[in-house]
Structure formats: C-alpha cells, structure tokens
Write a protein that holds these residues in place. Structure first.
Motif, PDB file in Angstrom:
ATOM      1  N   GLY A 247       0.808  -1.208   0.000  1.00  0.00           N
ATOM      2  CA  GLY A 247       0.000   0.000   0.000  1.00  0.00           C
ATOM      3  C   GLY A 247       0.843   1.259   0.000  1.00  0.00           C
ATOM      4  N   ARG A 248       2.005   1.197   0.628  1.00  0.00           N
ATOM      5  CA  ARG A 248       2.858   2.381   0.737  1.00  0.00           C
ATOM      6  C   ARG A 248       3.811   2.543  -0.445  1.00  0.00           C
ATOM      7  NH1 ARG A 248       4.001   1.372   7.168  1.00  0.00           N
ATOM      8  NH2 ARG A 248       2.390   2.781   7.968  1.00  0.00           N
TER       9      ARG A 248
ATOM     10  N   ILE B 210      -2.264   3.798  -7.827  1.00  0.00           N
ATOM     11  CA  ILE B 210      -2.332   4.611  -6.610  1.00  0.00           C
ATOM     12  C   ILE B 210      -3.780   4.834  -6.180  1.00  0.00           C
ATOM     13  CG2 ILE B 210      -2.322   6.929  -7.652  1.00  0.00           C
ATOM     14  CD1 ILE B 210      -0.352   7.739  -5.423  1.00  0.00           C
ATOM     15  N   ASP B 211      -4.700   4.966  -7.141  1.00  0.00           N
ATOM     16  CA  ASP B 211      -6.122   5.079  -6.779  1.00  0.00           C
ATOM     17  C   ASP B 211      -6.593   3.810  -6.074  1.00  0.00           C
ATOM     18  OD1 ASP B 211      -6.169   7.594  -7.855  1.00  0.00           O
ATOM     19  OD2 ASP B 211      -7.591   7.138  -9.465  1.00  0.00           O
ATOM     20  N   LEU B 212      -6.136   2.657  -6.554  1.00  0.00           N
ATOM     21  CA  LEU B 212      -6.521   1.394  -5.924  1.00  0.00           C
ATOM     22  C   LEU B 212      -5.912   1.277  -4.528  1.00  0.00           C
ATOM     23  CD1 LEU B 212      -7.875  -1.324  -5.909  1.00  0.00           C
ATOM     24  CD2 LEU B 212      -6.016  -2.240  -7.320  1.00  0.00           C
ATOM     25  N   GLN B 213      -4.664   1.677  -4.363  1.00  0.00           N
ATOM     26  CA  GLN B 213      -4.047   1.660  -3.032  1.00  0.00           C
ATOM     27  C   GLN B 213      -4.872   2.490  -2.044  1.00  0.00           C
ATOM     28  OE1 GLN B 213      -0.221   3.165  -4.496  1.00  0.00           O
ATOM     29  NE2 GLN B 213       0.793   1.405  -3.535  1.00  0.00           N
TER      30      GLN B 213
ATOM     31  N   ASN C 290      -7.770  10.143  -9.007  1.00  0.00           N
ATOM     32  CA  ASN C 290      -6.565  10.942  -9.278  1.00  0.00           C
ATOM     33  C   ASN C 290      -5.856  11.342  -7.988  1.00  0.00           C
ATOM     34  OD1 ASN C 290      -7.029  10.836 -12.082  1.00  0.00           O
ATOM     35  ND2 ASN C 290      -8.423  12.586 -11.947  1.00  0.00           N
ATOM     36  N   PHE C 291      -5.748  10.373  -7.082  1.00  0.00           N
ATOM     37  CA  PHE C 291      -5.067  10.632  -5.816  1.00  0.00           C
ATOM     38  C   PHE C 291      -3.575  10.833  -6.062  1.00  0.00           C
ATOM     39  CE2 PHE C 291      -8.706   7.945  -4.313  1.00  0.00           C
ATOM     40  CZ  PHE C 291      -9.354   8.947  -3.600  1.00  0.00           C
TER      41      PHE C 291
END
Length: 735
Positions: free
Chosen positions: A82-83, A144-147, A175-176
């Motif tokens: 996740g990171r 990154i959106d999925l994370q 769009n994180f």
C-alpha cells in the motif's frame, strides 16, 4: 410494577496472532484493517451515543498487535504494498495489488464508490486468472487510486466522521496523489494510537466494562485435557497423544490478566473464555486466577441443567454461580438467537427497522418475566459482522443503543453491575464441557488435520521440556510472568511464547472441513512456524513433517465434503451461522470460462441433506436478486441414475422437478422449493432423486438470459456430490 430487563452486550475483540516468529513480520493484514475499521468504531459509537453501555472483551494478543502497529514497528505485505510508489513497483508488486486490494465486501465497501467499482471492473471483476491482461489496464494512476481506495474502504464510519480529511479524500474520489496516500496512512496511525486510550476512557466513565480472554486465545478445556472432548462427542477420534497441561491453561489465563492490567492499570473482573469454551477444570482455573465472572453459550447451559432451559428459556435469563474448592465464579450464558440476529441477519434489513425488531424482542422478554428479575446477555464478535452492514453498522448500532436507552423497562448494564442485583443466583458444581458451537469442541479437535496439529504441539512441548531445564521450570508453572512476557528475550521465554501461540484456537479453526478461507495456507504455515521456532531456539533437529502443510489440498474447486446433516430454511437468506455449517462446499470461482459476461457471477456452491430433502445453496458475487433480471432462468441439472432438471426464476418459489425420458423433459410430480434473495437456496425431495446411500450425485448450473445460455458452472464437468445418507452423522462420529 414491572421489573426492568437487564441487558448486556459483550463484544469480543479478537484476531489470530499474525506475526511470523521466523521473519518478525505479520503475514496477514487483518489486525491493522479491523483496527481502523472496527476496533475504533465500536468504542467511538458507545462514546457518542448518550446512555449507551457495553462490554468490550479484549484479547491480550490482539492488544499486543495493536500496540505494535501504533508504534509503527509492525509491517505486513498489504501495508508494504500500500505504501509503495507505483513508479518503483515491479510487475510482481503490481500483481499483488490487483490480486489482493479488492479483498473487501463488494456490496458495502466497493460498489458505493464509483472509482473503486470502476477499478474492480478494470481488474476483471475480481478474477484472479489472466493477470497479465488485467495489468495492462493499470497505469501508475490506477494503481495509486486502488491503493488509496482499498485502505479508505477499510476505514470505519466513526473515523471518517472524526477526521474530516477522510471525507475530503472520499469526495475527491480519483486521481489521488502520493500526498493523499501519505495523509491517509498518517490518519490511520492516529486512529490506531487512539484505540486503547479510548477503551480505557470508556471504562473510567462507566460507559463500558472491559474484560479479557486467555492470552493467545486457546481452548482452555482442551489444554487442560484433550480427552474432555469425549464428554460431548463420545465416538470422536482423538489425537494419538493426549494433551493434558492444565498448567498451560493457568499460565495463559494469568498472562492475559497480567498484560491487561499492565495496559489499563486495573485488573479485569470478567473473562470471555476463548470460543466460549468451558469445563469444570477450566472454570476452576479461571476462578483461582481472580476472575469474578465468565460466560458461555445457551446450548452449554441447556446441556448442563437436568431440566434444560425450561419454558420460554426462562432458565437462560439469569446468572449462575459455579462453586469449586470454596471459590465462586459467576456464569452468564448468551442468548444464542439474539446474538446471531445481529451477527448474521440484520445486515440485510433497513437499519432502523432492524434496531426496532431487536428492541421489540427485548420488550417481549421483559413482559414474559415481569414477576422476576431477568438478565439477557448478547455476545458476539465485535468486528466480523460490520462489513456486511451499510456504514459499517453505524446506523444500526447507534439506533439500537438509543432505542434501548429510551425504552421503559429496558436497562443497559454491565455484568459486574448486574450481578450485584442477583444475590441469589443458582449454584452449579458441574457444567457440561462445550463451546459456543454445538456445545462441544468438534471444530478444533477430531478431524485428522486437527489431530495432527495437536500431536505436533504435544511433540514440540515434550521436546522443549526434556531438553531445557529453564523451559521445564516455566512450563511447570514455577516461573514468573516476566519469564515469558512479550518483552522477554531469553531463549526459554521465547520458546514458551511460541508454544503458547501455537495453542491458540485459530489454527485449529481452519484445519478440517468446517471452515474455508482463501488464506488457510497462511494459518497452517504460522502454526507450523511457531513449532519450528521452538526447535530452532533449542538447537534441536526440526521434524521433517513440520515443513509439510497439514492443510490438505482439495481437488480444484472442491473445498470440503458434508460433515453433518443440515436443514436450512429456504428463503434466500443465511438466517443463522449454523444453518449451513457442516455442508459440502465447492468454490465456483476456480474455473475459466469462455462466456466472459457471466464468468464471475456465481462464487460458491454448498450442498447437504437431512433424512427427507437434498439442499443446495448458491452464492453470487453480488446478491442474486440484484444479479438476476426479469426473465432470467437459473437451471439446476442433476444426474443420479437419471437426469433431472429444475428451472428457477426470481418471481416464483416452487416448481416441478423434471426428469429426462426418451430425450424429453417430463414432470416427476414432485415439487421443489427455492428462495432467491441474497443467495439462492433450493430444497429437493430425496424421494424424487431416488439417490441410494453412499452414491454420487452429479450437478451443474446454467444461467439463461433471453433464452441464451450466458453462464455454466463448472464450465467443463459437473460437480461430484457425495451422498452418504442418514448415516453421515454416525460416520463422522467415527472419523
């Protein structure tokens, strides 16, 4: 004047001990995820709701893991991935994220968020095959959106309400940036750090009573003597070597009390024994360790009392006192059905109506006991139900507490307070040995896999005691708590700690055919690694069999065969945890299909029978009433000596079973029932199938839409369903 009904909710907070002793890392993420979703939420809802009171039973090994995450010293593969920065990921990293970051309830945690659902579709609707094709859909932004969405979906409702930044992330939706992700993890850290202080605050304010379990959540009666299982299961096959170590049971209880006291600054009055498992010997140990109340299930009480629960279960709604060696221990027994309504039924209801229904049932109890003081105990897991509820159960729980507080004749209380109102509780000098499941221990002992685990545990313990005097001293009960506490770095302390971890109930829960988990191999490995750690610490040769999985690999798709007779209610809803417990299970997702449209629609196929009917249950990737549209037909094909067909649609609940004669389908004259709601449940008269005992029924399912077949499960060959007959229960006594 009517007497108020005393009501106590006991929420049991527990996770297995996920830290692998060989690597120091956590194998699975569930402590972290339930911490930010449930452990904070449950306490915060009580804090927020005026007049609410509850009991939180906190397992010490869970508290230890929460502390580890709060300090930032814990890590697990999900948190690591996740990171990770998508720009620094390997294809294997990306594959891990696609395979695992949809591990959330689809209806409650994925579908409400358009971007998360969009990513789910991009990833193939949760399919685990064709990884390379799915990866092509995921650039850095999708990753990154999925994370963010995985960890955001696992964030509880109260946390979202108290940290406005979380609402801003939800509102942003897509769009994180890396800063957004960093903010999310920073808030998670704050949430986790707040959990234990919040429980302590609730206790100090009188809004909660905190209780404890034995440290690593073992089945105390089986530690005391594995042969106790025969009391409720006379024909069970036990492990080759008898496990008889009441000193370990005593140490697990004492360790739990000591760690709890260290964390909160006071000793607990109550204890939920792991899995509600009790016996005379276990209760004696609990009492001698200073605990004043404990609890189990109503079926244990029914088997204990000569007269059973009595009319309207009157004997259930009062406390009891277990007496032994001049000591007294208060005993409570949970209302099984009220507890299960929260755990398994109400998630499908309108939340305020569900709260009203529960309160109405409490009012009926109060009216039926106006001539005496009555005390109802509701006990269930504090974390596992809420992912099936909207808003993580917030509206249901806050409404429930509030409605009880406002209802005349109902009084929310805690065991310690309520027991003071019942000075004349009935004395028991003996209890039926059992747990919260079927008033016995069959989930944890008796199956060949479970028995192998117990044999390995006894073998490792014996090796440790005979090879190391310091270990022998501790395990004989002559050591101090500091010898084997989580901070002890002595060899003997670490050896004992690994043995105590391996005594936990969770490893045995996943052995055998009773339960299925996609992560059962991890539980198996963690159990064996703790025993391997014992041998390595002592410089002993590790038995070769500890490197081999205990959990057997089943044929593709097949998870387990039926282990007991079942008689479910046919309504398309799982009404009760026990309804399908013991049924056979196939995993329908383990197939590849050319018909992509329906590839992942059906996930699980359960089957079982009693003396009169054959039962089938089908689970979909979403509730079936949402999946099926008007005009859809679900076809069940069965082949015994002849071919049979049942055609079902959502607008009916019964229909004729058809049989194939000379290539033509004709009616058998036998009616079958089905219910299609969240799931599909089917009942077929055994007389119609003419199945012989110890025969095989072949079955498959098809789905037609506009008269075109759009899905077939399994794709290539039918399921092979074993039918033993009414002798099934006798056979499994002898396993």
């Amino acid at each position: 004047m009517s007497v108020p009904l005393q009501i106590t909710f006991i929420w049991h907070m527990h996770q297995p001990y996920y830290k692998d002793p060989l690597t120091g890392r956590y194998d699975l993420p569930w402590t972290y995820l339930h911490a930010v979703k449930d452990y904070y939420d449950m306490a915060a809802i009580v804090e927020e709701t005026k007049g609410a009171r509850a009991v939180f039973n906190l397992v010490p090994s869970l508290l230890e893991q929460i502390q580890d995450y709060a300090k930032g010293t814990a890590t697990d593969p999900f948190l690591v991935h996740g990171r990770l920065d998508p720009g620094e990921m390997t294809m294997e990293n990306r594959g891990f994220i696609l395979d695992n970051f949809f591990s959330a309830n689809r209806e409650r945690m994925i579908e409400p968020y358009s971007r998360y659902l969009e990513l789910f579709y991009l990833a193939g609707n949760g399919a685990r095959n064709g990884r390379s094709d799915r990866l092509r859909n995921f650039g850095d932004q999708e990753i990154i959106d999925l994370q963010v969405w995985f960890f955001l979906a696992w964030t509880g409702e109260m946390a979202r309400r108290r940290w406005p930044e979380l609402q801003e992330l939800i509102k942003k939706g897509r769009n994180f940036s890396s800063n957004d992700k960093r903010l999310l993890f920073d808030i998670h850290r704050e949430v986790i750090r707040a959990i234990i202080p919040l429980y302590g605050k609730l206790h100090q304010e009188g809004k909660a009573e905190l209780s404890v379990s034995p440290y690593y959540h073992p089945i105390l009666p089986l530690l005391c003597d594995s042969n106790i299982a025969r009391k409720a299961m006379p024909k069970v096959t036990l492990p080759r070597t008898r496990f008889r170590h009441p000193e370990d049971a005593r140490t697990q209880v004492a360790m739990g009390i000591d760690y709890f006291t260290e964390i909160f600054g006071f000793a607990p009055a109550g204890m939920w024994p792991s899995e509600g498992s009790i016996s005379d010997e276990a209760l004696t140990i609990i009492s001698e360790c200073g605990i004043r109340w404990t609890a189990s299930d109503e079926e244990v009480l029914a088997a204990t009392l000569p007269e059973g629960l009595g009319d309207q279960k009157r004997n259930l709604y009062r406390p009891y006192t277990f007496t032994r060696n001049g000591r007294e221990l208060a005993l409570l027994f949970r209302d099984h059905h009220l507890s299960d309504r929260i755990g398994f039924s109400y998630s499908r209801w309108d939340q305020k109506r569900a709260a009203d229904d529960f309160v109405e049932r409490l009012v009926e109890l109060q009216k039926s006991s106006t001539d005496r003081e009555a005390f109802v105990t509701i006990i269930l897991d504090g974390e596992n139900a809420w992912e099936y509820y909207p808003e993580n159960g917030y509206l249901f729980l806050s409404s429930l507490y509030q409605k009880i507080v406002e209802k005349p004749g109902l009084h929310l209380t805690t065991p310690s307070e309520a027991l003071a109102r019942f000075p004349d509780s009935r004395e028991l000098d003996h209890v039926h040995p059992g747990s919260w499941i079927n008033a016995q221990y069959g989930i944890w002992i008796g199956h060949p896999e479970e028995n192998t685990g117990w044999d390995f545990l006894e073998q490792a313990r014996h090796a440790a005691v005979t090879s190391n005097p310091a270990v022998a001293k501790i395990l004989d009960g002559k050591g101090t708590i500091s010898d084997y506490s989580s901070t002890s770095e002595t060899t003997a302390g670490m050896v004992c700690r690994s043995l105590f971890i391996a005594e936990g109930s969770d490893w045995f829960w996943w052995y055998g055919d009773d339960h299925f988990s996609a992560h059962s191999d991890h539980f198996d490995e963690l159990f064996r690694n703790n025993l391997i750690h014992v041998y390595r610490l002592l410089d002993l040769s590790v038995p070769r069999e500890l490197y081999e999985p205990i959990k057997k690999v089943t044929p593709a798709g097949m998870v387990c065969q039926p282990t007991t007779l079942v008689t479910p209610i046919i309504n398309g809803i799982v009404d009760d945890y026990f309804e399908w417990l013991g049924a056979g299970l196939y995993d329908l997702s383990r197939q590849t299909s050319a018909m992509h449209q329906a590839e992942c629609l059906l996930l699980c196929f359960f089957y079982g029978y009693d003396r009169n009917f054959f039962y089938i249950r089908v689970d979909g990737s979403v509730p079936l009433k949402k999946l099926l549209i008007p005009g859809d037909r679900l076809h069940l094909h069965c082949h015994v000596e002849q071919e049979y067909l049942l055609v079902m649609d959502i607008d009916r609940s019964e229909g004729q079973l058809l049989v194939k004669k000379d290539a033509v389908w004709i009616e058998t004259g036998e009616l079958c029932q089905w219910g299609i709601d969240r799931i599909c449940e089917i009942r077929i008269p055994l007389s119609a199938l003419e199945a012989k005992q110890k025969s095989t029924i072949f079955a498959y399912l098809t789905l037609t839409r506009e008269q075109e077949e759009i899905g077939r499960w399994p794709t290539h060959s039918p399921l092979s369903l074993s039918y033993v007959g009414p002798e099934l229960e006798l056979e499994n006594w002898l396993v």
